[in-house]
Structure formats: C-alpha cells, structure tokens
Design a protein around this motif. Sequence first.
Motif, PDB file in Angstrom:
ATOM      1  N   UNK A 163      66.570   6.549 -19.850  1.00  0.00           N
ATOM      2  CA  UNK A 163      65.341   6.058 -19.232  1.00  0.00           C
ATOM      3  C   UNK A 163      64.277   5.809 -20.291  1.00  0.00           C
ATOM      4  N   UNK A 164      64.092   6.789 -21.172  1.00  0.00           N
ATOM      5  CA  UNK A 164      63.052   6.659 -22.189  1.00  0.00           C
ATOM      6  C   UNK A 164      63.343   5.542 -23.175  1.00  0.00           C
ATOM      7  N   UNK A 165      64.549   5.536 -23.704  1.00  0.00           N
ATOM      8  CA  UNK A 165      64.898   4.519 -24.701  1.00  0.00           C
ATOM      9  C   UNK A 165      65.010   3.158 -24.031  1.00  0.00           C
ATOM     10  N   UNK A 166      65.553   3.133 -22.820  1.00  0.00           N
ATOM     11  CA  UNK A 166      65.705   1.865 -22.103  1.00  0.00           C
ATOM     12  C   UNK A 166      64.363   1.196 -21.857  1.00  0.00           C
ATOM     13  N   UNK A 167      63.381   1.980 -21.401  1.00  0.00           N
ATOM     14  CA  UNK A 167      62.059   1.404 -21.140  1.00  0.00           C
ATOM     15  C   UNK A 167      61.483   0.831 -22.427  1.00  0.00           C
ATOM     16  N   UNK A 168      61.632   1.576 -23.518  1.00  0.00           N
ATOM     17  CA  UNK A 168      61.095   1.095 -24.795  1.00  0.00           C
ATOM     18  C   UNK A 168      61.829  -0.140 -25.287  1.00  0.00           C
ATOM     19  N   UNK A 169      63.139  -0.142 -25.108  1.00  0.00           N
ATOM     20  CA  UNK A 169      63.921  -1.287 -25.563  1.00  0.00           C
ATOM     21  C   UNK A 169      63.548  -2.530 -24.768  1.00  0.00           C
ATOM     22  N   UNK A 170      63.379  -2.353 -23.463  1.00  0.00           N
ATOM     23  CA  UNK A 170      63.003  -3.493 -22.622  1.00  0.00           C
ATOM     24  C   UNK A 170      61.670  -4.073 -23.085  1.00  0.00           C
ATOM     25  N   UNK A 171      60.704  -3.198 -23.321  1.00  0.00           N
ATOM     26  CA  UNK A 171      59.385  -3.680 -23.722  1.00  0.00           C
ATOM     27  C   UNK A 171      59.447  -4.267 -25.128  1.00  0.00           C
TER      28      UNK A 171
END
Lengths: 112, 880
Positions: free
Chosen positions: B93-101
Amino acid sequence: MLPLTPSMFQVLIALADGEKHGYAILKEVARRTGGSIALNAGTLYGIIRRFVHEGVIAESATRPTPALDDERRKYYSLTAFGRDVARAEARRMETALDMARAKALIPRTPPA
Amino acid sequence: MMAPQWFHWILRVLPFDFRSDYGREIEQVYQEQRREAPNTTARMRVSVETAASILSIGPREHLIQLRQDIAYALRGMRRQPSFVAVVIFTLALGIGANTAIFGIMKAVLLEPLPYADADRLAVVWNRWEGRAAAPLSDAEYLDYSERSKTLSIAAAWTMAASVSGGVGDPERVDAVHVTPNALGVLGVEPVLGRAFRAGEGDVGQGKVALISHDFWRNRFESSPSVIGKAVSIDGLPHEIIGVMPEGFLWPTEFGAASKVRVALPLQLDRASPRNVRGARRLFGMARIKPGTTLEAAEAEMNIVSSVLTQEYPDQYRLANFRIDLQPLRDELLGDARNVVLFLAAAVGLVLLIASANVANLLLARGEARRRELAIRSALGASRWRVTRQLLTESCVLSLAGAGAGLVVAIWIQRLIMNIDPGALPRLDQARVSLPVIAFAGALGCATGLLFGVVPAFQMSKGANADLKSGARAGTDKARVAARHLLVVTQMSIAVLLLIAGGLLARSFLRVTSVPTGINPQGVLTLQVSLISSRYPGAAEVNSFFDRSLDRVRALPGVRAAGAGSGLPLSIGSGDWGFDIEGRARVNGRRPGAADWFVVTPGYLEALGFQLVSGRMPTVSDTEQAAPIVLVNEAVARTLFKGDDPIGRRIRFGGATADQQPWRTIAGVLRDVRTRGLDQPVRPEVYFPHRQFLHFAQGVQIRAMTFVVKTQGEPSSLVSPIRAELRGLDPSVTMADARDMEGVVAASVADRRLHLMLVGAFGLLALALATIGTYGTMAFHVLQRTQEIGVRLALGAAPRDVLNLVIVQGMRLVLMGLAIGTLLALVLTPPMALLLFDVSPRDIAVYSIAPALLFAIGLVACYIPALRATRVDPLTALRSE
C-alpha cells in the motif's frame, strides 16, 4: 562441485599428505607446478574460505611443536569429504585422459 | 613487519566476516611471499597480483553472502506466512501509492515538453492589472508578431469539428487552427509529410490539414501513403499534408479533456482593419529568438503595448494594459506542480506510517527471535553479520512489498484516470514504465533500510547477552523506547494527514454547497457556431437562432430551450462599462461595468435562473421594442446600493457607444456562480439577443450555447437536435454536448480529485496507524503478562490494571497527536492554494481529526488492556 579449477585441485593435492598452513600450501603449489599455477594470498584464501565453508578442508585443531609454531598461522587439513572430492576430481581427469588416449590425441602410457 | 597501509584498505573490499576470519593470514602470506621474492620486479608483481585478486574476490564474496542471507530470509519467511503477508500488504500500500504518484509526477512534470528547446518558449497574454490574463484578438496577434524583433510568435485556436475519412464513422474532434509558422515556433517536424507553408493560412488557399499520430493510426491504420489523401472536416475536403509525432501535444491541449486530432492553418486576414480588437480568442505562443532573453522580449513587448494603447485609445481603455510573457512550462504545468507535489508529500507520509508499522512488527517478532539470534551469535556470527542478516530480511520483505506495490500503483493510476483524466495535463500518459519500476525498487530498498535498521540494531545488540541471561523479554529499555517512538511517529503522521484530508474535505463541501443559482437537472448544453460568410450580419444570425430554437422546442421531451453567449461555470465573459442615467461619470469613467451575456428567450428559464423582480426576456423584446436589459443581484447591490434598479436606464460604451441606446432594466436575476463555484459573483448584464449591439463595430455573436431543459435523459436529445440543426444548415458546427450537471461537476473536478486522493491516503494512514497502535499495545500487554499476573496475584484490582495499561498507551497516543497537530500547524499553510473558504488552520478540522484519532487510540489500547485483566495469575506465574 566438480570440476575443480586447477588452482583448487592443486590446493587439495598440496594438503593430501598432511596439514599445512597457507603459505606452505602456496609454496608447494608453486614448486609442484613449476610456477605454472601461481597462487597469491588473495586467490589462496578465496579458495580456502570456500573449501572450509563447504567442508572440504578444515582448520586443524592440532598445532605443531611450539618452537615451530607461529601463532598467527592456521593449519588446514583435508576432511574425509575433501579427500573424496580430490579423488573424484582425479578420476574425472583420468577418464578424460583415457578418452584422449583412445583417440590417440596423446601417446598411450606404457603399462607399468 | 606490518603490511603497508594500502593493503589494509584493499582488504576492506572483503566482507567483514571474511576479513575477520582470514585477514591476518592473508596479510602474513602476502608478506612472506614478498620477502622471498628475488628482486624488486618480483615483489611488485606479488603486490599487484595479490591486490588484483582481492579486488576481484571481494564483490564475489559479498554476492555469495547476500545469496545466503536471502536464502535464509526466505526460509524464515516461509515459516511465518501470516506475518509476511501482513508486512507485504502494508508495504504494498505504501510503496504502491508512492509509485503511482511518482508515475504521475514523471508523466506530468518530469517529462520534457514535446517541443525543441522548450525553455525558450513563452505564452503571450494580454493582461490588465488585477485581472485574469486574456487571449489575443486577431488584430493583436498580427500587430505583436509584426512589431516584435525578439520573438517569433504563433497563434492557435481550438474548435470542435466533425471529421471523416479513412476507416470508421465521422467523429467529433477538436481541431486546432494554427498560424502556419506554429510548428516552426515549437521546433517540431511532422513524422510524415510536411508542416504548413507560409501563405497556407491565407484566405482563398487550398485546404490542407495535419493529423495527429493517434488519428493516423486509428483511421488510416498507420498507412504511409496517407499523405495527399483527403479528410473531410466539417463537410469540406482537406488534403492531408503531414502526420504529427507520437506523444505530441499542442500547447492548447494541456489539461484539456479532449484531444486534438487535426490541425488546420488559421485564417487571418492581414488586410482587414486592425481597429476591431475585442474578440480575443487566440492562444499566443512565442519562441525567444537566439541571442535574446525573456527579459529583453518583455521589455520590447512593453513598448509595443504602450504604443498600441496610444494608437487605439478606446480599445485599451482599462488601466495598465500590458503584454505578458509567461514561460511555456510554467503556463502549462504550473498548477499541476502544486497538486502533484502535495500528493507526493501525502503519499510520502503514508509510506512513513507503513514503515513505522512494519518496524513495529519486526521489533515484536524480534522478541520472539531473540533466542535464535543469540544462538547464531554464539556460533560465531558477529554482530555486524547478524545486523546484516536482519537488514537483508527487511530488504527482501520490502522488495516483495515493492513488487506487490506495482500492482497497487497500476490500480491507483487507473482509478485516478477514471475519476478524471483531464484533471492534470498529460495524466493519461502516466504508465508503470521501467523508470517507475526502478523507482519502486529503490523505494523498496530504502524503505527496507528505514524500517529495518532500528529493529536490526536493537535485536543484534543484545543477541549475545540474551542466551546467558535466559532472556526475560520486553525488559530492555531501549527496545521498549524504540517501539514507543514508532507509535508516537505513526500517530503524529496520521493526525497530520488526517488534518490535511479534513481541510480538503471541508473545502470541497464548502465549494459544492455553494448554491449555483441555477437548476442543472435535466439540462442539455451544446455549443453551436455559425460561419461568418453565411451569416454576415445581426439579422442572419438572429434569425438562425430563432428558427433553430423553434425547431428544438418542438421536439418531444423538450420543456424549455434557449441559447446564450455564455454558460454558467463554463463559458464566461469580459466586462463592459456603462453609464447610469442620472449619475455622473467620475474622472471620465463610466460608473458601471459588468460581465455581459447575450441570451435568447428561454435560455434563463431552461437553466433555472431565478427572477428576483421584474420579468424575463420574451419574444417581444425585438429590435423594434424598447431596449431592455436584465441585471443580476450583484449589479443591484453594488451599483444601486439596495435601491430597486427596475426601470432605471443604462447605456453601454465601446466603439459603438454612439449607437448604443439607453436600455431599461427590466429584471433582476438571482446571482449565479458563472465563473466557478469558488469564484466571487461579479456584476452581470443579460441582453435579449435581438436588441444586442456589440461594443466593437460590426461584430456578431455567432457562437452560442444551446441549453435545453428536457423531461427525460438529456443525452437522448443530442441526435434529434443535431438533425434539426443540420436540416436547417449543414455548415453549422456543433460540439461539446454535455448535460449541465456534468458541467457543474466538471467545474469542481480538480477539487474532487484532490479530496478523493488525499482523503483515501488519509484513511489509509488512519487504518495503518490504528493497526500499528493496536499491535504495539497488544504486544506490550503480552510481554507484561507475568508482571500483570503478579500484580493480580498480589491483590491488585483488575480495574487498576486496566487503567495502568490504558494510561501508558494513551500517553504515547497523546504525545503523537500533539506532535502531529503542531506539525500540521507548521506545514499546512501552503495548502491555502488548494482550499476554498477554509483556513489552513480551520478550528473544526483541528479538533475533529485529533479527536477521532484519540478515540481510535483509546480503542486500540482498551482491548489489549481488557485482555490483560483476564490474565490468570497462576498461568502467568507458571510461565516464568
């Protein structure tokens, strides 16, 4: 594990007749191969570490008489497994030699 | 004899364990070898060869060790699948949100603009002090480009067009009309064919078109022989002369919801009189010529604007007119930068919370692993080796989290694009590409170190001692402190994010609860424009709109229909000065000014404008009837100070001032948020279309928005209305059929997107912080089972134990809340840019967010505390 590199095999050969410390191994290999396999401290201990890790050789528990001993030195000897590895490698090379002889790539050795 | 210093340095490339096991021997063998070397050359050789072999063995040994550590880590992970799943999920969740942004940031901000040497490009605006920038009129564009020595200026104007050709049905697309020099100014070549040639924009030239790469692929199957073929644009054949490069965007396309498919040469008449300067439609883009600077160009344009003000005094009556140059990059991406950076900050905080959570889990698990680590260290593993092993484990975990995070990232990006693909320019180009994957990987490693380092050092420190002491876990002060620190960190970040999300939510609620002043339900809107050659004068224009609206009103399901020059929340207007009967001018200035709109009967009714007093325009407000005008409440309020304006007369200025009649105010309309829900209402006047006379001589309003109030679904009327209008005149251009509710929603789409994203990240933070706090408290209680058992056995009341545990937990929660709230006070003021009618220090948000987290923290502490009171003293003591 097989085949071993020539340097690795030579380390095993050097230890085949008894335990030795690092520098003795290095010197014996140089002498036996007439300098064609020249180990140095780096390559030697790369091999030693790997062999110790794999159980091929072991640090010797016994030490020479104090007069001959240098406390910085560690002595290494072949384990039973190490002896098997050295034998297996020698046989592998023997088989290869036989094949080369059968095809007359090198002369047959006269029977002993 | 000591080995030389350089040799010690070289030894350092070997892994620590290797060095500590064999370093001295290597040194000794090296020295002996040197000593026995016969001469200097041989000694040199020994040195070089030894150094070279150590340098080559070092990395290999590191790799071997890494492989062992990873294998060990994987073995350990297999033993605890649920722990691993929780950690990977949290990190994903944490890395995914950052990667998306990051993917979005890359596409929107970091990708170069699709123009050569883009930092020498600027946008040319007209600007009057204190007002929004205005585009250029045809005459202004011609003047600016003829008079400037420092700039090559091109102009663009986008309009919808119907195209057909190649495969597929005719479609409605955006067509950009550009001056023939536009591609030269942008420094772009078509991938196929050629650009426009000078003169191709002139009246009477053959019709040519450039097509976009997408259009080429979709309609012409990327056929290279497309050049020279015909494409029909608004019914007229155009020769295709070139194909634009893939990914190319016209500057006018940035942030636009629809994409440009064809480019046409803009028809400008250099010979036409230059004194008509009011119809400002052109987007001016300029390349700063080699050898000059933006500042020099600005200075030159300042002179041009002051000369023009003298040449056309009545065209530049408003104070402080100047020509404004904005760097193209700022212009196209400026707003997006704020939003993207804000989102990046939000997801960064989410990742911090996730890391704190995982660190907490690792610490908790570390307690269970202390004996294992103690045994490893007793077997000869150095502290560094244990630390390295633990860090490898956390990196393996976080790389797995990063892998899963890529899936989350793709999912988040899709979600954002579904909410609104036009919310940010170039958003649709966001991909999970190789650099984005690399980012996720790097972030995974960094995260692994971040959350792994505290537990690793904490755990490796005591590894030796634990075996000897029999390890009464949970008593090590430093370990407890580390866990407490993590709870405080999580709470403070969670409250910070929640406050940011709360501010956006409140702002969004404020905006959407602003009354629009109209009733958008069941209203279809459609842009209709006429060709000037067929509709030269007011009579032709007015008659077309009257006849076409009559036909529309006759369609089944239509309750009211009209047309207007503007559309609330979508199409605005500039303002126009007027005299008020019986009131003197001040310093020669007209006392009134208002944004102006031309409306047919039925327009105001269809949109649900409300009459405060007076009457609506009717069909009898013709050229022959007494001229009237309607005003909004803002006019009544600001210009008539509460007096009833009905019956008062006003007269407009402009180039046609001597022909403008006195117009009687016949009605006052309730204020409508024409310029946006978040914009103040400005004074507005509404002219019946048949009585309208433009302030510029000879100008007609040929582009109107049809608004049709329907009984059923508005979209069902699009085809019938089109058919009626085409039946009247096939040359009529129609575009942008939207329902009015969609127009209202689109006007706040960016705010909705900010809110949804930050809201979602805030909730994520909340959930993670809750889990983290609960986990820590639960673990804390578990560790103290014996102690609590002793207390209970010695006669402590369960209530006291309950209080003890809760108070201890809540102390951490409160500390986190205090820190987070303070951080928010410091960090949120820049958010004012994104907020409407809400202070970044809004008291409600600053009370509710911490209160919510307080409540959640209380629950997270209460449940473990309750469990603590149920500890059976005997069991607890026996386990000692």
